[in-house]
Design an enzyme around this catalytic site. Structure first.
Site, PDB file in Angstrom:
ATOM      1  N   CYS A 121       0.848  -1.201   0.000  1.00 29.01           N
ATOM      2  CA  CYS A 121       0.000   0.000   0.000  1.00 29.01           C
ATOM      3  C   CYS A 121       0.882   1.248   0.000  1.00 29.01           C
ATOM      4  O   CYS A 121       0.644   2.194  -0.765  1.00 29.01           O
ATOM      5  CB  CYS A 121      -0.929  -0.027   1.215  1.00 29.01           C
ATOM      6  SG  CYS A 121      -2.080   1.364   1.273  1.00 29.01           S
ATOM      7  N   CYS A 204      -0.790   8.790   7.160  1.00 28.63           N
ATOM      8  CA  CYS A 204      -2.159   8.457   6.772  1.00 28.63           C
ATOM      9  C   CYS A 204      -3.016   8.193   8.012  1.00 28.63           C
ATOM     10  O   CYS A 204      -2.537   7.627   9.012  1.00 28.63           O
ATOM     11  CB  CYS A 204      -2.163   7.211   5.898  1.00 28.63           C
ATOM     12  SG  CYS A 204      -1.356   7.454   4.314  1.00 28.63           S
ATOM     13  N   CYS A 207      -3.254   4.725   9.714  1.00 23.85           N
ATOM     14  CA  CYS A 207      -1.961   4.156  10.144  1.00 23.85           C
ATOM     15  C   CYS A 207      -1.234   5.051  11.146  1.00 23.85           C
ATOM     16  O   CYS A 207      -0.049   4.863  11.411  1.00 23.85           O
ATOM     17  CB  CYS A 207      -1.058   3.936   8.937  1.00 23.85           C
ATOM     18  SG  CYS A 207      -1.770   2.811   7.736  1.00 23.85           S
ATOM     19  N   CYS A 232       8.453   3.244   5.579  1.00 19.65           N
ATOM     20  CA  CYS A 232       7.482   3.075   4.494  1.00 19.65           C
ATOM     21  C   CYS A 232       8.136   3.068   3.121  1.00 19.65           C
ATOM     22  O   CYS A 232       7.455   2.959   2.119  1.00 19.65           O
ATOM     23  CB  CYS A 232       6.429   4.169   4.554  1.00 19.65           C
ATOM     24  SG  CYS A 232       7.114   5.804   4.297  1.00 19.65           S
TER      25      CYS A 232
END
Ligand code: SF4
Length: 242
Positions: A121, A204, A207, A232
């Site tokens: 993602c 986000c 998260c 990430c």
């Protein structure tokens, strides 16, 4: 990293040690005209750097990654920033040709299911758009601070990013949280109000959570995962130059 590139990184690192942030950025923009870029997520740190760039009219491109899953408060801060500096910060979005099949196959919240799903993602929503944003640039300015994560304590202020083929400059690397807050307050800079509710590192919405006093800064990101896997893919620190 080639020897000439290594020399270039070392030379910029020396300049960064001796000059103010504004002066370093100005020198970089003179040396790499049209190739200096800054990524903002509208965090405290990024707002400070945005202020340095826009208040001093430094010719740096500013962009953000709109993953489509940001907090409403982040969009409010984005809007307030545009208004304060009479600008329109450029946004990069996920490629619909990647995002639509990804969500179609895995559902909207598959990041909770496994580290691989979460990284996939992050790749679609952040890493791929970042690569497009950085393309053609030579210097990437970031708001990274050493306090943010244990694996950022030993990184240099200027480093070569092998995966993105770009030199990174972290002007606030050694600033403390208090230093940053003082600057934000002193110049009345708009900031994300989630910082007032215990959010430290804001990404986000699904998260990110607030942290408790004393908790590690990264505890608010991907809290369901093992600490060692919490990057990430935006900032991979590989080759080091001091
Ligand atoms: Fe997806 Fe969460 Fe990564 Fe955002 S932080 S891109 S929602 S996994």
């Amino acid at each position: 990293m080639s020897k000439p590139l290594q020399n270039q990184v070392s030379r910029i690192a020396e300049i960064a040690k001796l000059s103010s942030i504004e002066d370093v950025i100005l020198r970089l923009t003179n040396e790499f005209p049209g190739e200096v870029i800054f990524s903002t997520s509208f965090s405290y740190e990024d707002q400070l750097i945005t202020d340095k760039i826009l208040s001093n009219q430094l010719p740096v491109s500013i962009f953000t990654l709109d993953t489509g899953r940001l907090f409403e408060e982040t969009y409010s801060c984005w809007r307030a920033t545009n208004q304060r500096y009479q600008t329109q910060i450029k946004a990069y979005y996920p490629d619909h040709k990647l995002l639509e099949p990804f969500v179609g196959e895995n559902g909207p919240n598959s990041f909770y299911e496994s580290v691989d799903q979460r990284k996939a993602c992050c790749f679609v929503r952040k890493v791929e758009p970042l690569k497009r944003a950085l393309k053609g640039n030579s210097i990437w300015i970031t708001g990274i601070r050493a306090e943010h994560s244990s694996n950022r304590h030993d990184i240099p202020q200027v480093e070569w990013d092998e995966s993105n083929q770009i030199i990174k400059y972290h002007p606030l690397l050694h600033w403390t949280t208090e230093d940053v807050k003082d600057y934000i307050n002193k110049y009345n800079i708009p900031y994300n109000i989630l910082h007032d509710r215990g959010f430290v590192s804001i990404g986000c919405a699904p998260c990110t959570r607030a942290i408790r006093p004393g908790e590690d800064f990264r505890a608010g990101r991907w809290w369901w995962e093992d600490n060692t896997k919490k990057e990430c893919g935006l900032h991979i620190h590989q080759q080091v130059a001091s």
